[in-house]
Write a protein that holds these residues in place. Sequence first.
Motif, mmCIF file in Angstrom:
data_model
loop_
_atom_site.group_PDB
_atom_site.id
_atom_site.type_symbol
_atom_site.label_atom_id
_atom_site.label_comp_id
_atom_site.label_asym_id
_atom_site.label_seq_id
_atom_site.Cartn_x
_atom_site.Cartn_y
_atom_site.Cartn_z
ATOM 1 N N GLU A 102 -10.910 9.085 1.735
ATOM 2 C CA GLU A 102 -9.985 7.959 1.708
ATOM 3 C C GLU A 102 -9.806 7.502 0.268
ATOM 4 O OE1 GLU A 102 -9.697 3.423 3.415
ATOM 5 O OE2 GLU A 102 -10.822 4.908 4.533
ATOM 6 N N LYS A 130 -4.932 13.443 -2.614
ATOM 7 C CA LYS A 130 -6.194 14.049 -2.179
ATOM 8 C C LYS A 130 -6.154 15.569 -2.337
ATOM 9 C CE LYS A 130 -6.739 10.806 1.570
ATOM 10 N NZ LYS A 130 -6.982 10.693 3.012
ATOM 11 N N THR A 148 -0.932 9.310 -0.611
ATOM 12 C CA THR A 148 -2.376 9.454 -0.765
ATOM 13 C C THR A 148 -2.867 10.835 -0.343
ATOM 14 O OG1 THR A 148 -2.778 8.385 1.378
ATOM 15 C CG2 THR A 148 -2.835 6.985 -0.589
ATOM 16 N N THR A 149 -2.238 11.435 0.671
ATOM 17 C CA THR A 149 -2.643 12.782 1.080
ATOM 18 C C THR A 149 -2.318 13.796 -0.011
ATOM 19 O OG1 THR A 149 -2.383 12.252 3.424
ATOM 20 C CG2 THR A 149 -2.363 14.592 2.815
ATOM 21 N N ARG A 207 0.828 -1.211 0.000
ATOM 22 C CA ARG A 207 0.000 0.000 0.000
ATOM 23 C C ARG A 207 0.861 1.259 0.000
ATOM 24 N NH1 ARG A 207 -4.890 -1.678 0.113
ATOM 25 N NH2 ARG A 207 -5.467 -3.565 1.206
ATOM 26 N N THR A 214 -8.733 16.774 3.883
ATOM 27 C CA THR A 214 -8.233 15.480 3.398
ATOM 28 C C THR A 214 -8.574 14.349 4.363
ATOM 29 O OG1 THR A 214 -6.056 15.852 4.371
ATOM 30 C CG2 THR A 214 -6.354 16.484 2.056
ATOM 31 N N SER A 260 2.135 4.985 0.938
ATOM 32 C CA SER A 260 2.194 5.683 2.227
ATOM 33 C C SER A 260 1.136 6.787 2.277
ATOM 34 C CB SER A 260 3.576 6.278 2.438
ATOM 35 O OG SER A 260 3.780 7.348 1.545
ATOM 36 N N SER A 261 0.847 7.231 3.485
ATOM 37 C CA SER A 261 -0.149 8.294 3.628
ATOM 38 C C SER A 261 0.330 9.593 2.982
ATOM 39 C CB SER A 261 -0.484 8.527 5.100
ATOM 40 O OG SER A 261 0.653 8.933 5.810
ATOM 41 N N SER A 262 1.639 9.793 2.897
ATOM 42 C CA SER A 262 2.122 11.015 2.235
ATOM 43 C C SER A 262 1.757 11.006 0.747
ATOM 44 C CB SER A 262 3.627 11.184 2.421
ATOM 45 O OG SER A 262 4.335 10.127 1.820
#
Length: 70
Positions: free
Chosen positions: A50, A30, A26-27, A20, A46, A22-24
């Motif tokens: 999801e 977004k 996907t953020t 998956r 944000t 990283s949140s960096s």
Amino acid sequence: MTQATISQTICVSGWTSTMRPSSSVTTALKVRQLSTGYSYNGDTSTADYEEDHLISLELGGAASAEANLW
């Protein structure tokens, strides 16, 4: 991944959690999507959104490809 290594990759429980983005990643995606007007009732937080994979990782979907995240 190849047919020869499939039993060590996608056929292993928990494999997708290692793939998956990283949140960096996907953020940032977004933020770009929300800046183009892609929001619900003007909500641009944000945290309220999801990213999901159009083609699941279990089926071979690209983990970080923007075309596969929505």
